[in-house]
Write a protein that holds these residues in place. Structure first.
Motif, mmCIF file in Angstrom:
data_model
loop_
_atom_site.group_PDB
_atom_site.id
_atom_site.type_symbol
_atom_site.label_atom_id
_atom_site.label_comp_id
_atom_site.label_asym_id
_atom_site.label_seq_id
_atom_site.Cartn_x
_atom_site.Cartn_y
_atom_site.Cartn_z
ATOM 1 N N MET A 1 0.943 -1.049 -0.234
ATOM 2 C CA MET A 1 -0.059 0.208 -0.021
ATOM 3 C C MET A 1 0.640 1.628 0.044
ATOM 4 O O MET A 1 0.731 2.049 -0.622
ATOM 5 C CB MET A 1 -1.037 -0.330 1.060
ATOM 6 N N VAL A 2 2.177 1.035 0.625
ATOM 7 C CA VAL A 2 2.617 2.516 0.811
ATOM 8 C C VAL A 2 3.634 2.674 -0.841
ATOM 9 O O VAL A 2 3.509 3.574 -1.147
ATOM 10 C CB VAL A 2 4.123 1.920 1.626
ATOM 11 N N LEU A 3 3.632 2.254 -1.619
ATOM 12 C CA LEU A 3 4.681 1.360 -2.604
ATOM 13 C C LEU A 3 3.102 1.903 -3.640
ATOM 14 O O LEU A 3 3.840 3.114 -3.993
ATOM 15 C CB LEU A 3 4.873 0.497 -3.317
ATOM 16 N N ALA A 4 2.174 1.799 -3.840
ATOM 17 C CA ALA A 4 1.069 2.345 -4.323
ATOM 18 C C ALA A 4 0.840 3.917 -4.110
ATOM 19 O O ALA A 4 1.050 4.584 -4.977
ATOM 20 C CB ALA A 4 -0.725 1.748 -3.902
ATOM 21 N N LEU A 5 0.451 3.895 -2.981
ATOM 22 C CA LEU A 5 1.014 5.627 -2.382
ATOM 23 C C LEU A 5 1.914 6.525 -3.298
ATOM 24 O O LEU A 5 1.976 6.795 -3.437
ATOM 25 C CB LEU A 5 0.608 5.543 -0.684
ATOM 26 N N GLY A 6 3.463 5.866 -2.290
ATOM 27 C CA GLY A 6 4.238 6.801 -3.200
ATOM 28 C C GLY A 6 4.386 7.007 -5.034
ATOM 29 O O GLY A 6 4.919 7.934 -5.267
ATOM 30 N N LEU A 7 3.977 5.614 -5.466
ATOM 31 C CA LEU A 7 3.594 6.395 -6.777
ATOM 32 C C LEU A 7 2.516 7.246 -6.976
ATOM 33 O O LEU A 7 3.016 7.548 -8.421
ATOM 34 C CB LEU A 7 2.903 4.400 -7.621
ATOM 35 N N ILE A 8 2.010 6.926 -6.555
ATOM 36 C CA ILE A 8 1.063 8.438 -6.856
ATOM 37 C C ILE A 8 1.251 9.336 -6.392
ATOM 38 O O ILE A 8 1.042 10.114 -6.936
ATOM 39 C CB ILE A 8 -0.386 8.200 -5.158
ATOM 40 N N TRP B 1 2.040 -1.586 -11.889
ATOM 41 C CA TRP B 1 1.371 -3.224 -11.510
ATOM 42 C C TRP B 1 3.149 -3.675 -12.284
ATOM 43 O O TRP B 1 3.149 -5.071 -11.636
ATOM 44 C CB TRP B 1 0.584 -3.920 -13.309
ATOM 45 N N ASN B 2 4.080 -3.618 -13.274
ATOM 46 C CA ASN B 2 4.807 -3.577 -12.965
ATOM 47 C C ASN B 2 5.505 -3.611 -11.857
ATOM 48 O O ASN B 2 6.860 -4.225 -11.492
ATOM 49 C CB ASN B 2 5.238 -2.483 -14.256
ATOM 50 N N TRP B 3 5.337 -3.022 -10.833
ATOM 51 C CA TRP B 3 6.084 -2.502 -9.887
ATOM 52 C C TRP B 3 5.930 -3.802 -8.464
ATOM 53 O O TRP B 3 6.589 -4.206 -8.428
ATOM 54 C CB TRP B 3 6.181 -1.142 -9.126
#
Length: 108
Positions: free
Chosen positions: A58-65, A85-87
């Motif tokens: 979830m932190v990865l997703a927020l970081g990408l945003i 999805w790649n990450w």
């Protein structure tokens, strides 16, 4: 057993990509790989320890945003989802490999 599943899924993915080499097939195969890695990681880690990789996901997703917001000054799903999805595939693969060696984690 899980390594056999990974090898079978790899062979099936190569076969499907050879039959239909389109971008949509590659995208669907990526989704399947991510979910298979997560399911097998949950089996290895147990429900208690699986919460930590999910939180980091979830932190990865927020970081990408936030990276997209800072870089483009806007958030566009069409640009976000392929990168996410790649990450996610890379991260799920790392979590799966780490979960194979999780037998020494304490029971809580």
């Amino acid at each position: 057993m899980q390594l056999v599943i990974v090898l079978l899924l790899w062979a099936l993915t190569r076969l499907v990509r050879r039959i239909n080499p389109g971008a949509r097939v590659r995208r669907v195969c990526r989704y399947i790989w991510v979910f298979v890695f997560w399911i097998m990681s949950f089996i290895n880690l147990g429900m208690y320890w699986a919460a930590y990789p999910i939180a980091l996901w979830m932190v990865l997703a927020l970081g990408l945003i936030f990276i997209q917001l800072i870089h483009n000054h806007e958030f566009i799903y069409r640009r976000y989802w392929p990168v996410f999805w790649n990450w996610s595939l890379l991260y799920a693969g790392i979590v799966f490999i780490a979960s194979l060696f999780s037998g020494n984690l304490p029971l809580v």
